[in-house]
Scaffold this active site. Structure first.
Site, PDB file in Angstrom:
ATOM      1  N   GLY A   6       0.874  -1.181   0.000  1.00 43.88           N
ATOM      2  CA  GLY A   6       0.000   0.000   0.000  1.00 43.88           C
ATOM      3  C   GLY A   6       0.908   1.227   0.000  1.00 43.88           C
ATOM      4  N   SER A   7       0.811   2.033  -1.063  1.00 48.29           N
ATOM      5  CA  SER A   7       1.716   3.194  -1.176  1.00 48.29           C
ATOM      6  C   SER A   7       0.928   4.492  -1.186  1.00 48.29           C
ATOM      7  CB  SER A   7       2.553   3.076  -2.457  1.00 48.29           C
ATOM      8  OG  SER A   7       3.169   1.824  -2.475  1.00 48.29           O
ATOM      9  N   GLY A   8      -0.153   4.504  -0.427  1.00 50.89           N
ATOM     10  CA  GLY A   8      -0.954   5.722  -0.290  1.00 50.89           C
ATOM     11  C   GLY A   8      -0.301   6.627   0.750  1.00 50.89           C
ATOM     12  N   ASN A   9      -1.127   7.356   1.479  1.00 49.23           N
ATOM     13  CA  ASN A   9      -0.586   8.346   2.418  1.00 49.23           C
ATOM     14  C   ASN A   9       0.287   7.717   3.502  1.00 49.23           C
ATOM     15  OD1 ASN A   9      -1.678  10.629   1.193  1.00 49.23           O
ATOM     16  ND2 ASN A   9      -3.656  10.332   2.179  1.00 49.23           N
ATOM     17  N   GLY A  11       1.556   4.539   3.633  1.00 46.45           N
ATOM     18  CA  GLY A  11       2.659   3.742   3.091  1.00 46.45           C
ATOM     19  C   GLY A  11       3.813   4.616   2.621  1.00 46.45           C
ATOM     20  N   ARG A  79     -11.296   5.689   6.438  1.00 49.63           N
ATOM     21  CA  ARG A  79     -12.578   6.232   6.911  1.00 49.63           C
ATOM     22  C   ARG A  79     -12.918   7.533   6.205  1.00 49.63           C
ATOM     23  NH1 ARG A  79     -12.836   7.198  13.153  1.00 49.63           N
ATOM     24  NH2 ARG A  79     -10.594   7.469  13.281  1.00 49.63           N
ATOM     25  N   VAL A 113      -1.180  -1.892   9.724  1.00 48.23           N
ATOM     26  CA  VAL A 113      -1.664  -0.531   9.988  1.00 48.23           C
ATOM     27  C   VAL A 113      -3.133  -0.421   9.564  1.00 48.23           C
ATOM     28  CG1 VAL A 113      -1.265   1.931   9.549  1.00 48.23           C
ATOM     29  CG2 VAL A 113       0.674   0.367   9.595  1.00 48.23           C
ATOM     30  N   ARG A 146      -0.127  10.381  20.628  1.00 47.03           N
ATOM     31  CA  ARG A 146      -1.021  11.551  20.546  1.00 47.03           C
ATOM     32  C   ARG A 146      -1.228  12.168  21.918  1.00 47.03           C
ATOM     33  NH1 ARG A 146      -5.076   8.605  16.194  1.00 47.03           N
ATOM     34  NH2 ARG A 146      -4.233   9.670  14.386  1.00 47.03           N
ATOM     35  N   HIS A 170      -7.817  -0.124  19.613  1.00 41.81           N
ATOM     36  CA  HIS A 170      -7.604   1.180  18.965  1.00 41.81           C
ATOM     37  C   HIS A 170      -8.967   1.662  18.471  1.00 41.81           C
ATOM     38  CE1 HIS A 170      -5.610   4.341  16.830  1.00 41.81           C
ATOM     39  NE2 HIS A 170      -5.946   3.878  15.638  1.00 41.81           N
TER      40      HIS A 170
HETATM   41  N1  NAD Z   1      -3.749   1.788  12.701  1.00 39.89           N
HETATM   42  C1  NAD Z   1      -3.837   3.107  12.656  1.00 39.89           C
HETATM   43  O1  NAD Z   1      -3.702   3.786  13.655  1.00 39.89           O
HETATM   44  C2  NAD Z   1      -4.105   3.795  11.339  1.00 39.89           C
HETATM   45  C3  NAD Z   1      -3.884   5.168  11.195  1.00 39.89           C
HETATM   46  C4  NAD Z   1      -4.101   5.751   9.947  1.00 39.89           C
HETATM   47  C5  NAD Z   1      -4.571   4.990   8.884  1.00 39.89           C
HETATM   48  N2  NAD Z   1      -4.821   3.659   9.091  1.00 39.89           N
HETATM   49  C6  NAD Z   1      -5.319   2.809   8.019  1.00 39.89           C
HETATM   50  O2  NAD Z   1      -4.260   2.550   7.104  1.00 39.89           O
HETATM   51  C7  NAD Z   1      -4.822   2.258   5.813  1.00 39.89           C
HETATM   52  C8  NAD Z   1      -4.143   3.130   4.762  1.00 39.89           C
HETATM   53  O3  NAD Z   1      -4.413   4.501   4.996  1.00 39.89           O
HETATM   54  P1  NAD Z   1      -3.906   5.612   3.950  1.00 39.89           P
HETATM   55  O4  NAD Z   1      -4.224   6.915   4.551  1.00 39.89           O
HETATM   56  O5  NAD Z   1      -2.531   5.306   3.509  1.00 39.89           O
HETATM   57  O6  NAD Z   1      -4.909   5.322   2.733  1.00 39.89           O
HETATM   58  P2  NAD Z   1      -4.697   5.683   1.188  1.00 39.89           P
HETATM   59  O7  NAD Z   1      -6.037   5.631   0.547  1.00 39.89           O
HETATM   60  O8  NAD Z   1      -3.904   6.925   1.056  1.00 39.89           O
HETATM   61  O9  NAD Z   1      -3.800   4.462   0.660  1.00 39.89           O
HETATM   62  C9  NAD Z   1      -4.238   3.140   0.632  1.00 39.89           C
HETATM   63  C10 NAD Z   1      -3.532   2.481  -0.535  1.00 39.89           C
HETATM   64  O10 NAD Z   1      -3.809   1.071  -0.500  1.00 39.89           O
HETATM   65  C11 NAD Z   1      -3.832   0.647  -1.852  1.00 39.89           C
HETATM   66  N3  NAD Z   1      -4.447  -0.673  -1.938  1.00 39.89           N
HETATM   67  C12 NAD Z   1      -5.760  -1.014  -1.895  1.00 39.89           C
HETATM   68  N4  NAD Z   1      -5.891  -2.352  -1.983  1.00 39.89           N
HETATM   69  C13 NAD Z   1      -4.643  -2.862  -2.072  1.00 39.89           C
HETATM   70  C14 NAD Z   1      -4.128  -4.168  -2.172  1.00 39.89           C
HETATM   71  N5  NAD Z   1      -4.918  -5.247  -2.194  1.00 39.89           N
HETATM   72  N6  NAD Z   1      -2.785  -4.323  -2.240  1.00 39.89           N
HETATM   73  C15 NAD Z   1      -1.960  -3.252  -2.226  1.00 39.89           C
HETATM   74  N7  NAD Z   1      -2.392  -1.989  -2.136  1.00 39.89           N
HETATM   75  C16 NAD Z   1      -3.719  -1.791  -2.050  1.00 39.89           C
HETATM   76  C17 NAD Z   1      -4.593   1.743  -2.573  1.00 39.89           C
HETATM   77  O11 NAD Z   1      -4.365   1.701  -3.963  1.00 39.89           O
HETATM   78  C18 NAD Z   1      -4.021   2.990  -1.909  1.00 39.89           C
HETATM   79  O12 NAD Z   1      -2.918   3.520  -2.632  1.00 39.89           O
HETATM   80  C19 NAD Z   1      -6.331   2.503   5.957  1.00 39.89           C
HETATM   81  O13 NAD Z   1      -7.004   1.287   6.203  1.00 39.89           O
HETATM   82  C20 NAD Z   1      -6.413   3.409   7.167  1.00 39.89           C
HETATM   83  O14 NAD Z   1      -7.674   3.342   7.803  1.00 39.89           O
HETATM   84  C21 NAD Z   1      -4.578   3.069  10.287  1.00 39.89           C
END
Ligand code: NAD
Length: 304
Positions: A6-9, A11, A79, A113, A146, A170
């Site tokens: 996952g290379s979104g925000n 990652g 979310r 995560v 936090r 969490h």
């Molecule tokens: N545990 C925590 O405290 C915490 C805190 C923040 C975010 N998160 C969670 O982390 C996750 C990612 O958040 P984000 O802000 O990076 O989201 P984001 O939307 O910026 O990135 C998510 C990425 O996952 C990719 N993706 C979707 N399915 C996939 C798969 N099967 N294989 C590989 N990549 C895939 C998407 O293309 C996207 O680039 C979310 O589920 C978010 O709720 C958890």
């Protein structure tokens, strides 16, 4: 090598923070074609100024990211305003099951995560051959970070002098360990009124939701990425730091087969041992209710 799925925000920022910490190699993977390669290239092109020597690469093959010493799973849906974390379970559960089955290296340590993190960490452990100490969810450590900021900000003191401990789920049911919140070892009650402490605890519970409401299109990611990178570094350097991570409990407070955050010793093996904190009766009940809720959700889901 650290693989990030996952290379979104979260990652991408985790990769960036890891590079600034000086790890050797980070490999990013994303299901969106080209995203991981594009972000990796962008980060490498910042290296001459930021001064890191880390190799950050992007790949279209998930196995390149999964065949790593540490795998950080940040894939999946986030979310939207008004949503609670549990609403993401249906969207993200298949992703977690898929990767749990695809990680075949017996020494890989996994940091989950993706949300809802305790549910998904429990689910991952069910479908994985890895031992429980190698599977960690990002839970209490983020909530405690936090709270450390909020206490330091309220008192106008340095954040490094503030300690806080948050255990359990969490979610709104997180358990903030009042007795363990200190400023340079002095209990926080010495400096703040009961009302102020309660307000800071409430703000900690609502911290993730507030960022979603304010930012609108994204959930929190700088804080979560910083914490994910910190945890990965603690594993890489075999530090023995005590951090509150979600892992499968082995009888603590009567709970088994369910991942919840408790303080764990973090070293090369992962979350190698659990240090049971002192909890009062109502905190133990909250912890048990959280475990029951996770088990009931998984029981109701025939694919889980
Ligand atoms: N545990 C925590 O405290 C915490 C805190 C923040 C975010 N998160 C969670 O982390 C996750 C990612 O958040 P984000 O802000 O990076 O989201 P984001 O939307 O910026 O990135 C998510 C990425 O996952 C990719 N993706 C979707 N399915 C996939 C798969 N099967 N294989 C590989 N990549 C895939 C998407 O293309 C996207 O680039 C979310 O589920 C978010 O709720 C958890």
């Amino acid at each position: 090598m650290i693989g990030i799925i996952g290379s979104g925000n979260v990652g991408a920022n985790t990769a960036f923070f890891l590079a600034e910490k000086g790890v050797d190699h980070v490999t990013l993977f994303d299901i969106q074609d080209g995203l991981a390669q594009g972000k990796a290239l962008d980060m490498m092109e910042a290296a001459p100024i930021r001064g890191y020597r880390t190799v950050i690469s992007g790949t279209n093959d998930p196995q390149d990211g999964l065949n790593a010493d540490i795998v950080i799973i940040t894939a999946g849906a986030v979310r939207k305003p008004g949503m609670d974390r549990d609403a993401l379970f249906q969207a993200n559960k298949e992703i977690i099951i898929d990767y749990a089955k695809k990680i075949t290296r017996p020494d890989t340590r996994v940091i989950i995560v993706s949300e809802p993190v305790d549910l998904l960490t429990t689910l991952f452990a069910r479908h994985s051959l890895l031992p429980p100490e190698q599977i960690m969810g990002l839970g209490g450590i983020l909530d405690a970070t936090r709270l450390r900021f909020l206490i330091a900000d309220e008192l106008g003191v340095s954040m490094e002098n503030v300690a806080a401990q948050v255990v359990g789920r969490h979610s709104d049911d997180m358990i903030i360990l009042h007795d363990y919140c200190c400023v340079s070892g002095v209990p926080v009650e010495h400096f703040l009124s009961r009302e102020t402490i309660d307000r800071l605890f409430d703000q900690t519970r609502q911290a993730g939701g507030l960022i979603v409401e304010l930012a609108g299109r994204a959930s929190a990611y700088y804080g979560p990425s910083a914490v994910a990178a910190d945890l990965a570094e603690a594993i890489c350097h075999d530090t023995g730091r005590v951090l509150s991570v979600s892992r499968i409990l082995s009888g603590q407070f009567g709970i088994t087969e369910t991942a919840l955050s408790l303080p764990c010793v973090i070293n090369r093996a992962g979350a190698s041992s659990i240090l049971e904190p002192r909890l009062d009766d109502s905190q133990i009940q909250t912890l048990k209710t959280s475990a029951r809720t996770i088990q009931e959700t998984l029981k109701e889901d025939t694919h889980a």
